[in-house]
Design a protein around this motif. Structure first.
Motif, PDB file in Angstrom:
ATOM      1  N   ASP A  74       0.832  -1.203   0.000  1.00 46.84           N
ATOM      2  CA  ASP A  74       0.000   0.000   0.000  1.00 46.84           C
ATOM      3  C   ASP A  74       0.866   1.252   0.000  1.00 46.84           C
ATOM      4  N   VAL A  75       0.371   2.283  -0.661  1.00 49.59           N
ATOM      5  CA  VAL A  75       1.079   3.562  -0.731  1.00 49.59           C
ATOM      6  C   VAL A  75       0.094   4.656  -0.344  1.00 49.59           C
ATOM      7  N   GLU A  76       0.530   5.531   0.535  1.00 55.60           N
ATOM      8  CA  GLU A  76      -0.276   6.681   0.920  1.00 55.60           C
ATOM      9  C   GLU A  76       0.257   7.904   0.184  1.00 55.60           C
ATOM     10  N   LEU A  77      -0.615   8.529  -0.610  1.00 53.79           N
ATOM     11  CA  LEU A  77      -0.240   9.692  -1.412  1.00 53.79           C
ATOM     12  C   LEU A  77      -1.064  10.894  -0.973  1.00 53.79           C
ATOM     13  N   PRO A  78      -0.452  12.073  -0.949  1.00 55.20           N
ATOM     14  CA  PRO A  78      -1.219  13.264  -0.568  1.00 55.20           C
ATOM     15  C   PRO A  78      -2.227  13.625  -1.656  1.00 55.20           C
ATOM     16  N   GLU A  79      -3.358  14.169  -1.218  1.00 56.54           N
ATOM     17  CA  GLU A  79      -4.318  14.663  -2.198  1.00 56.54           C
ATOM     18  C   GLU A  79      -3.652  15.752  -3.026  1.00 56.54           C
ATOM     19  N   LEU A  80      -3.972  15.806  -4.300  1.00 57.76           N
ATOM     20  CA  LEU A  80      -3.333  16.781  -5.192  1.00 57.76           C
ATOM     21  C   LEU A  80      -3.514  18.215  -4.718  1.00 57.76           C
ATOM     22  N   THR A  81      -4.672  18.518  -4.173  1.00 63.81           N
ATOM     23  CA  THR A  81      -4.937  19.891  -3.754  1.00 63.81           C
ATOM     24  C   THR A  81      -4.113  20.324  -2.550  1.00 63.81           C
ATOM     25  N   SER A  82      -3.445  19.361  -1.898  1.00 62.72           N
ATOM     26  CA  SER A  82      -2.634  19.711  -0.733  1.00 62.72           C
ATOM     27  C   SER A  82      -1.151  19.857  -1.064  1.00 62.72           C
ATOM     28  N   ILE A  83      -0.790  19.629  -2.326  1.00 63.61           N
ATOM     29  CA  ILE A  83       0.616  19.740  -2.726  1.00 63.61           C
ATOM     30  C   ILE A  83       1.007  21.214  -2.790  1.00 63.61           C
ATOM     31  N   ARG A  84       2.154  21.530  -2.223  1.00 59.89           N
ATOM     32  CA  ARG A  84       2.641  22.915  -2.198  1.00 59.89           C
ATOM     33  C   ARG A  84       2.942  23.417  -3.620  1.00 59.89           C
ATOM     34  N   ALA A  85       2.724  24.689  -3.820  1.00 59.12           N
ATOM     35  CA  ALA A  85       2.938  25.320  -5.128  1.00 59.12           C
ATOM     36  C   ALA A  85       4.378  25.159  -5.600  1.00 59.12           C
ATOM     37  N   GLY A  86       5.333  25.204  -4.692  1.00 58.49           N
ATOM     38  CA  GLY A  86       6.741  25.077  -5.067  1.00 58.49           C
ATOM     39  C   GLY A  86       7.067  23.743  -5.712  1.00 58.49           C
ATOM     40  N   VAL A  87       6.356  22.699  -5.322  1.00 56.52           N
ATOM     41  CA  VAL A  87       6.561  21.382  -5.927  1.00 56.52           C
ATOM     42  C   VAL A  87       6.149  21.427  -7.398  1.00 56.52           C
ATOM     43  N   LEU A  88       5.022  22.031  -7.671  1.00 55.99           N
ATOM     44  CA  LEU A  88       4.570  22.141  -9.065  1.00 55.99           C
ATOM     45  C   LEU A  88       5.472  23.063  -9.870  1.00 55.99           C
ATOM     46  N   ARG A  89       5.992  24.099  -9.225  1.00 54.86           N
ATOM     47  CA  ARG A  89       6.918  25.008  -9.910  1.00 54.86           C
ATOM     48  C   ARG A  89       8.152  24.245 -10.364  1.00 54.86           C
ATOM     49  N   LYS A  90       8.692  23.387  -9.499  1.00 53.70           N
ATOM     50  CA  LYS A  90       9.864  22.592  -9.878  1.00 53.70           C
ATOM     51  C   LYS A  90       9.533  21.622 -11.007  1.00 53.70           C
ATOM     52  N   ALA A  91       8.361  21.001 -10.922  1.00 49.69           N
ATOM     53  CA  ALA A  91       7.977  20.000 -11.925  1.00 49.69           C
ATOM     54  C   ALA A  91       7.749  20.619 -13.294  1.00 49.69           C
ATOM     55  N   ARG A  92       7.277  21.840 -13.349  1.00 46.66           N
ATOM     56  CA  ARG A  92       6.960  22.460 -14.642  1.00 46.66           C
ATOM     57  C   ARG A  92       8.194  22.757 -15.472  1.00 46.66           C
ATOM     58  N   ARG A  93       9.367  22.734 -14.854  1.00 46.59           N
ATOM     59  CA  ARG A  93      10.608  23.031 -15.588  1.00 46.59           C
ATOM     60  C   ARG A  93      10.892  22.003 -16.680  1.00 46.59           C
ATOM     61  N   SER A  94      10.387  20.810 -16.493  1.00 47.54           N
ATOM     62  CA  SER A  94      10.603  19.761 -17.476  1.00 47.54           C
ATOM     63  C   SER A  94       9.426  19.728 -18.453  1.00 47.54           C
ATOM     64  N   THR A  95       9.720  19.453 -19.697  1.00 47.81           N
ATOM     65  CA  THR A  95       8.656  19.295 -20.686  1.00 47.81           C
ATOM     66  C   THR A  95       8.226  17.836 -20.795  1.00 47.81           C
ATOM     67  N   ASP A  96       8.971  16.943 -20.136  1.00 41.16           N
ATOM     68  CA  ASP A  96       8.673  15.520 -20.176  1.00 41.16           C
ATOM     69  C   ASP A  96       7.723  15.165 -19.022  1.00 41.16           C
ATOM     70  N   GLU A  97       6.559  14.618 -19.346  1.00 37.38           N
ATOM     71  CA  GLU A  97       5.558  14.328 -18.323  1.00 37.38           C
ATOM     72  C   GLU A  97       6.036  13.295 -17.309  1.00 37.38           C
ATOM     73  N   MET A  98       6.838  12.329 -17.735  1.00 36.89           N
ATOM     74  CA  MET A  98       7.356  11.331 -16.809  1.00 36.89           C
ATOM     75  C   MET A  98       8.278  11.996 -15.786  1.00 36.89           C
ATOM     76  N   ASP A  99       9.128  12.910 -16.246  1.00 37.10           N
ATOM     77  CA  ASP A  99       9.981  13.665 -15.328  1.00 37.10           C
ATOM     78  C   ASP A  99       9.148  14.485 -14.349  1.00 37.10           C
ATOM     79  N   GLN A 100       8.098  15.107 -14.847  1.00 33.13           N
ATOM     80  CA  GLN A 100       7.230  15.895 -13.976  1.00 33.13           C
ATOM     81  C   GLN A 100       6.584  15.011 -12.916  1.00 33.13           C
ATOM     82  N   PHE A 101       6.088  13.862 -13.323  1.00 36.46           N
ATOM     83  CA  PHE A 101       5.439  12.924 -12.424  1.00 36.46           C
ATOM     84  C   PHE A 101       6.388  12.497 -11.305  1.00 36.46           C
ATOM     85  N   PHE A 102       7.608  12.099 -11.678  1.00 34.96           N
ATOM     86  CA  PHE A 102       8.553  11.634 -10.663  1.00 34.96           C
ATOM     87  C   PHE A 102       9.094  12.777  -9.809  1.00 34.96           C
ATOM     88  N   THR A 103       9.221  13.950 -10.370  1.00 37.39           N
ATOM     89  CA  THR A 103       9.627  15.112  -9.566  1.00 37.39           C
ATOM     90  C   THR A 103       8.599  15.364  -8.470  1.00 37.39           C
TER      91      THR A 103
END
Length: 86
Positions: free
Chosen positions: A13-42
């Motif tokens: 089992d894996v516990e994942l945070p709800e998407l709406t609770s993810i900090r904006a800075g995490v998404l800012r870092k992920a957007r730097r990549s144009t590759d969706e797999m990189d964004q997902f793993f970031t």
């Protein structure tokens, strides 16, 4: 972070945070990549921590099951990353 969802996988089992609770800075870092797999793993590495048990469990999954986890977590299929309900 407020809420979590539990996802059952063949590796455990894996516990994942709800998407709406993810900090904006995490998404800012992920957007730097144009590759969706990189964004997902970031995003996963940022919210779970690179040494977390949850990330270790996800590392054991075949790609087909990882895609199912992604869909359960986000509500979208891989390849539709821009449609995340944030």
């Amino acid at each position: 972070m407020s809420g979590y969802i539990n996802v059952n996988t063949s590796a455990g089992d894996v516990e994942l945070p709800e998407l709406t609770s993810i900090r904006a800075g995490v998404l800012r870092k992920a957007r730097r990549s144009t590759d969706e797999m990189d964004q997902f793993f970031t995003i996963l590495e940022e919210v779970l921590g690179e040494d977390s048990l949850a990330l270790h469990v996800l590392d054991q999954l075949p790609l087909s099951e990882l895609a199912e986890v992604f869909q359960q977590w986000t509500g979208v299929t891989p390849g539709e990353f821009s449609n995340l309900p944030l």
